[in-house]
Design an enzyme around this catalytic site. Structure first.
Site, mmCIF file in Angstrom:
data_model
loop_
_atom_site.group_PDB
_atom_site.id
_atom_site.type_symbol
_atom_site.label_atom_id
_atom_site.label_comp_id
_atom_site.label_asym_id
_atom_site.label_seq_id
_atom_site.Cartn_x
_atom_site.Cartn_y
_atom_site.Cartn_z
ATOM 1 N N THR A 160 20.044 -49.552 -69.335
ATOM 2 C CA THR A 160 20.512 -49.446 -70.719
ATOM 3 C C THR A 160 19.296 -49.328 -71.626
ATOM 4 O O THR A 160 18.193 -49.694 -71.245
ATOM 5 C CB THR A 160 21.309 -50.712 -71.105
ATOM 6 O OG1 THR A 160 22.299 -50.990 -70.118
ATOM 7 C CG2 THR A 160 22.006 -50.563 -72.448
ATOM 8 N N ARG A 188 34.884 -46.436 -65.644
ATOM 9 C CA ARG A 188 34.367 -47.791 -65.839
ATOM 10 C C ARG A 188 33.667 -47.898 -67.184
ATOM 11 O O ARG A 188 32.892 -47.027 -67.578
ATOM 12 C CB ARG A 188 33.400 -48.147 -64.710
ATOM 13 C CG ARG A 188 32.789 -49.559 -64.840
ATOM 14 C CD ARG A 188 31.444 -49.528 -65.545
ATOM 15 N NE ARG A 188 30.800 -50.858 -65.577
ATOM 16 C CZ ARG A 188 29.686 -51.125 -66.216
ATOM 17 N NH1 ARG A 188 29.064 -50.171 -66.896
ATOM 18 N NH2 ARG A 188 29.167 -52.338 -66.195
#
Length: 295
Positions: A160, A188
Site C-alpha cells: 500500500t 476482494r
C-alpha cells in the site's frame, strides 16, 4: 501560520534481503516536492493527493502502476482520502482500467453525494471524469511487490502507499492507495478504501494504514488511532496500541500518523515499512527499517 509536516509510506512488508535504494531516493524526492507545495500554501488535502499520485505513478510500490493482479489476472485498485477540516471523504474500490485510483477517490468526494464507488460503477464514473486510463495493462503495470511476499502461500501478503499532511493553516488530511493483497480473490476489498479502517483524518490526527487489511477493518484501525488521540493519549501511544492489537489478532502491517502539533508516529510489526517524513523543523528523514535513517 503553522509549520507544515508530512509523512508518507510505501507499504509495510519490506524485507532486509532486498535493496531499497531506488525507493529511498524516490521517497525523498516526493517529500522535497511536497515540502515546496506546503511552503507555497497548498492545502493538506491537495498535498495528500499529490503525494499519493507520485507514489502510484512511480511503479515502485504495490499501488497504481506497481499493482499486482488478482487470481483472475485482473488489476483491481482501491483508494480513499479524508479531509480533516471538513470530515469529507471519498473512496473507490475494485477500480479497473485507470492509472490513479486516488484521483478517482478525490472526484467521488468532490463531485458526488457519496463516499465510495466500487467496481464497474467506479470505472464508469472515472471515465466520465476523464481520468487517465490504462490502455495496455501488460506493459503498464510493474508488479512492484515481487520479492516482498514474506507470507506462506494462501495467506495475506500486502502492499500500500499513503500520506498524512499538516498544512500551514493547521489542517490535516490523509490519503491511501493500494492494489490489495497479492493473489487476492476477485472482488476482494481491504481496509484501504474504507474510511475509519485504512484512512482517517479529523481535527486531531491523520492516519494511513498498510498491512493485512482484514485485520485493520476489524478494529477500525485508522479511526481508532485518531480517536484515541482525541481522548487525550499521545499520538505515539495511540498508534503503537493499534499495531499492538493487530499483532495480537495475528495480523501484520503498520501505519503512519500525524497530529495537529506536527508530531509523527510510524509503528509497524513487519520486518520493515518504507516511509519518509518532513517534520515541523523542516528536516526530511527516510527509513525502511528501524535502524539508521537515510537523513
Amino acid at each position: 501560520m503553522v509549520r507544515p509536516a508530512l509523512i508518507l509510506h510505501g507499504g509495510a512488508g519490506a524485507r532486509r534481503e532486498r535493496n531499497y535504494d531506488q525507493e529511498v531516493v524516490h521517497m525523498r524526492q516526493v517529500v522535497e516536492a511536497m515540502q515546496a507545495r506546503l511552503v507555497a500554501g497548498a492545502s493538506a488535502l491537495d498535498v495528500a493527493v499529490e503525494t499519493v499520485v507520485m507514489l502510484e505513478d512511480s511503479g515502485l510500490y504495490v499501488a497504481g502502476r506497481g499493482a499486482s493482479p488478482n487470481l483472475d489476472g485482473e488489476y483491481e485498485l482501491d483508494a480513499s482520502l479524508m479531509d480533516g477540516a471538513t470530515q469529507k471523504a471519498g473512496a473507490v474500490a475494485a477500480l479497473q482500467g485507470f492509472k490513479n485510483p486516488i484521483r478517482a477517490a478525490r472526484a467521488v468526494m468532490d463531485h458526488t453525494p457519496h463516499v465510495m464507488l466500487a467496481g464497474q460503477g467506479a470505472a464508469r464514473f472515472a471515465a466520465r471524469q476523464k481520468l487517465d486510463r490504462v490502455e495496455d495493462p501488460d506493459n503498464w503495470f510493474t508488479r512492484a511487490g515481487k520479492g516482498e511476499d514474506n507470507h506462506p502461500p494462501g495467506t495475506l501478503s500486502h502492499g500500500t502507499v499513503g500520506a498524512c499532511v499538516l498544512d500551514t493553516q493547521g489542517r490535516l488530511a490523509a490519503a491511501t492507495s493500494t492494489a490489495g493483497v497479492f493473489g487476492k480473490m476477485p472482488g476482494r476489498v481491504g481496509d484501504t478504501p474504507i474510511p475509519a479502517a485504512g484512512t482517517w483524518a479529523d481535527g486531531h490526527a491523520a492516519v494511513s494504514c498498510t498491512g493485512q487489511g482484514e485485520y485493520f477493518i476489524r478494529i477500525a484501525a485508522a479511526a481508532r488511532t485518531a480517536l484515541s488521540v482525541a481522548a487525550g493519549h499521545s499520538l505515539n501511544d495511540a498508534a503503537q496500541a493499534t499495531i499492538g492489537l493487530i499483532g495480537q489478532m495475528g495480523g501484520d502491517g503498520g501505519l503512519i500518523a500525524l497530529d495537529r502539533e506536527g508530531r509523527i508516529a510510524d509503528p509497524f510489526n513487519s520486518q520493515g515499512m518504507k516511509r519518509a517524513w518532513l517534520d515541523t523543523d523542516g528536516r526530511i528523514v527516510v527509513r525502511v527499517f528501524n535502524d539508521t535513517p537515510h537523513a
